[in-house]
Design an enzyme around this catalytic site. Structure first.
Site, PDB file in Angstrom:
ATOM      1  N   THR A  43       3.079  -6.184   2.772  1.00  0.00           N
ATOM      2  CA  THR A  43       3.595  -5.064   3.567  1.00  0.00           C
ATOM      3  C   THR A  43       2.469  -4.068   3.828  1.00  0.00           C
ATOM      4  OG1 THR A  43       4.261  -3.843   1.581  1.00  0.00           O
ATOM      5  CG2 THR A  43       5.894  -5.340   2.548  1.00  0.00           C
ATOM      6  N   ASP A 101       0.848  -1.205   0.000  1.00  0.00           N
ATOM      7  CA  ASP A 101       0.000   0.000   0.000  1.00  0.00           C
ATOM      8  C   ASP A 101       0.879   1.249   0.000  1.00  0.00           C
ATOM      9  OD1 ASP A 101       1.009  -0.348   2.588  1.00  0.00           O
ATOM     10  OD2 ASP A 101      -0.830   0.325   3.578  1.00  0.00           O
ATOM     11  N   HIS A 133       9.902   0.215   7.892  1.00  0.00           N
ATOM     12  CA  HIS A 133       9.296  -1.069   8.237  1.00  0.00           C
ATOM     13  C   HIS A 133       9.350  -2.114   7.114  1.00  0.00           C
ATOM     14  CE1 HIS A 133       7.398   1.020  11.634  1.00  0.00           C
ATOM     15  NE2 HIS A 133       7.043   1.955  10.778  1.00  0.00           N
ATOM     16  N   ASP A 134       8.728  -1.782   5.995  1.00  0.00           N
ATOM     17  CA  ASP A 134       8.385  -2.816   5.013  1.00  0.00           C
ATOM     18  C   ASP A 134       9.575  -3.528   4.370  1.00  0.00           C
ATOM     19  OD1 ASP A 134       5.719  -2.352   5.549  1.00  0.00           O
ATOM     20  OD2 ASP A 134       5.463  -0.934   3.909  1.00  0.00           O
ATOM     21  N   PHE A 143      -0.478  -0.763  12.660  1.00  0.00           N
ATOM     22  CA  PHE A 143      -1.376  -0.278  11.604  1.00  0.00           C
ATOM     23  C   PHE A 143      -1.875  -1.376  10.662  1.00  0.00           C
ATOM     24  CE2 PHE A 143      -2.028   1.268   7.277  1.00  0.00           C
ATOM     25  CZ  PHE A 143      -3.074   2.154   7.474  1.00  0.00           C
ATOM     26  N   ASN A 144      -0.969  -2.186  10.102  1.00  0.00           N
ATOM     27  CA  ASN A 144      -1.403  -3.154   9.083  1.00  0.00           C
ATOM     28  C   ASN A 144      -2.394  -4.166   9.655  1.00  0.00           C
ATOM     29  OD1 ASN A 144       0.168  -1.968   7.131  1.00  0.00           O
ATOM     30  ND2 ASN A 144       1.864  -3.428   7.337  1.00  0.00           N
ATOM     31  N   ASP A 193       6.851   1.110   1.818  1.00  0.00           N
ATOM     32  CA  ASP A 193       6.496   0.161   0.753  1.00  0.00           C
ATOM     33  C   ASP A 193       7.302   0.462  -0.505  1.00  0.00           C
ATOM     34  OD1 ASP A 193       3.598  -1.097   1.720  1.00  0.00           O
ATOM     35  OD2 ASP A 193       3.882   0.963   2.344  1.00  0.00           O
ATOM     36  N   ASN A 206      -2.471   2.543   3.666  1.00  0.00           N
ATOM     37  CA  ASN A 206      -1.924   3.868   3.962  1.00  0.00           C
ATOM     38  C   ASN A 206      -2.750   4.977   3.320  1.00  0.00           C
ATOM     39  OD1 ASN A 206       0.314   3.187   5.566  1.00  0.00           O
ATOM     40  ND2 ASN A 206       1.503   2.637   3.755  1.00  0.00           N
TER      41      ASN A 206
HETATM   42  C1  BDR Z   1       3.141  -0.243   8.542  1.00  0.00           C
HETATM   43  O1  BDR Z   1       2.094   0.713   8.406  1.00  0.00           O
HETATM   44  C2  BDR Z   1       2.266   1.477   7.248  1.00  0.00           C
HETATM   45  O2  BDR Z   1       2.018   2.820   7.509  1.00  0.00           O
HETATM   46  C3  BDR Z   1       3.666   1.212   6.751  1.00  0.00           C
HETATM   47  O3  BDR Z   1       3.718   1.268   5.347  1.00  0.00           O
HETATM   48  C4  BDR Z   1       3.972  -0.164   7.278  1.00  0.00           C
HETATM   49  O4  BDR Z   1       3.561  -1.161   6.377  1.00  0.00           O
HETATM   50  C5  BDR Z   1       3.894   0.065   9.823  1.00  0.00           C
HETATM   51  O5  BDR Z   1       3.039  -0.011  10.922  1.00  0.00           O
HETATM   52 CA    CA Z   2       2.997  -0.627   4.080  1.00  0.00          CA
END
Ligand code: BDR
Ligand code: CA
Length: 318
Positions: free
Chosen positions: A124, A10, A239-240, A165-166, A15, A39
């Site tokens: 991701t 996303d 993160h991703d 979040f994910n 990403d 996102n």
């Molecule tokens: C995840 O949330 C999104 O905002 C980032 O792209 C990542 O995948 C981190 O919590």
């Molecule tokens: Ca992401």
């Protein structure tokens, strides 16, 4: 032989770099990029995937758009983190890479069944597309070598005190994935918060002397601003790409076996990943859980991938 993978994403600043890592590292063979709402809305994350592929010279990887909303609840985007476009910061040229006219889930299904060996999925983003795939095509589970996802945490969350979040964006989808029986590796915040894009890292991207290196530096500079404002982070966590790095070289991301369940009902904890690191309960192991990152080697690999892609898009000197 490179590991065949599909990224479900996303974009999203991190990403974007995950796509570049997957396309630029010779240890993986990026078969497809699929998009999902997360996102930002699906139209924006899909446009962003096309933008990233255009600037990175990734023209031979199909992109398909998937689910526009979570399985059960309404979509709640992360505009505060990634901006109105979902990829705020740099100016992007008009994308020249298009999407294929196929739903992401159909594309993944076709790729899984058309490839001679099982394929690794690297989500991701919220797990909506992957859960839908496993629900619509349960027999595809045997065609998936592994699901290596960015999401969750062994510790605290980032969108609520408990939830990342994910996972929080589509907890029902995450629940389906963790209960699917497919081997799952979870790269959560506890590890991705070790991948901090320090000024030295940003300088390495700038030092590449390519438009793509500069683009990465601009993405990270915007990402740094929101992480500083929202959470007081000194540097933003990337993160991703950590999930991609785990596939590229499993030694980069240290994991332990554990049971992971997704909290669906907690009044304050919905979307939390409950990770039984100490084997306190008798639920069976259903995941590998990332607990450590070889940070320097991770960044070396990330820079090398952007270097390799940048060589495909020569700098316009003016
Ligand atoms: C995840 O949330 C999104 O905002 C980032 O792209 C990542 O995948 C981190 O919590
Ligand atoms: Ca992401």
């Amino acid at each position: 032989m490179p590991v065949p993978i599909i990224i479900d994403c996303d974009p999203g600043h991190d990403d974007a770099l995950a796509i570049m890592l997957a396309a630029g590292d010779p240890a993986v063979d990026l078969l497809a990029i699929t998009t999902v709402a997360g996102n930002q809305t699906l139209d924006k994350t899909t446009l962003n995937a096309r933008r990233v592929c255009t600037v990175a010279g990734i023209t031979d990887v199909p992109i398909a758009a998937g689910c526009g909303r979570p399985l059960v609840q309404a979509l709640s985007v992360a505009e505060d983190v990634h901006g109105v476009s979902g990829l705020d910061g740099p100016m992007f040229p008009e994308p020249t890479v298009d999407v294929v006219p196929e739903h992401a889930v159909d594309l993944i299904h076709r790729m899984l069944n058309g490839h001679p060996e099982p394929v690794t999925l690297v989500p991701t983003a919220p797990l909506t597309n992957i859960a839908l795939l496993l629900t619509r095509f349960p027999q595809d589970a045997s065609r998936i070598r592994e699901i290596v996802l960015m999401g969750g945490s062994t510790e605290r969350g980032n969108r609520t005190p408990a939830a990342e979040f994910n996972i929080l964006t589509d907890p029902e989808a995450a629940d389906i994935v963790f209960r699917s029986g497919v081997p799952v590796t979870m790269c959560g915040l506890n590890v991705t918060h070790q991948a901090l894009a320090t000024p030295e890292v940003v300088a390495r991207f700038e030092g590449l002397g390519t438009p793509l290196g500069d683009m990465c530096a601009e993405l990270l500079t915007f990402f740094a601003s929101t992480y500083r404002t929202l959470w007081g982070f000194p540097h933003p966590p990337l993160h991703d790409p950590v999930a991609v790095a785990r596939v590229i070289d499993p030694g980069l991301v240290h994991c332990v076996d554990a049971n992971v369940v997704v909290e669906l009902h907690g009044r304050y904890t919905r979307g939390a990943t409950v990770v039984d690191l100490l084997r306190d309960v008798d639920r069976p192991v259903n995941a590998r859980v990332a607990v450590g990152l070889e940070t320097d080697r991770f960044w070396d690999r990330m820079i090398a991938a952007v270097t390799a892609l940048g060589a495909r898009t020569p700098r316009e000197r003016g």
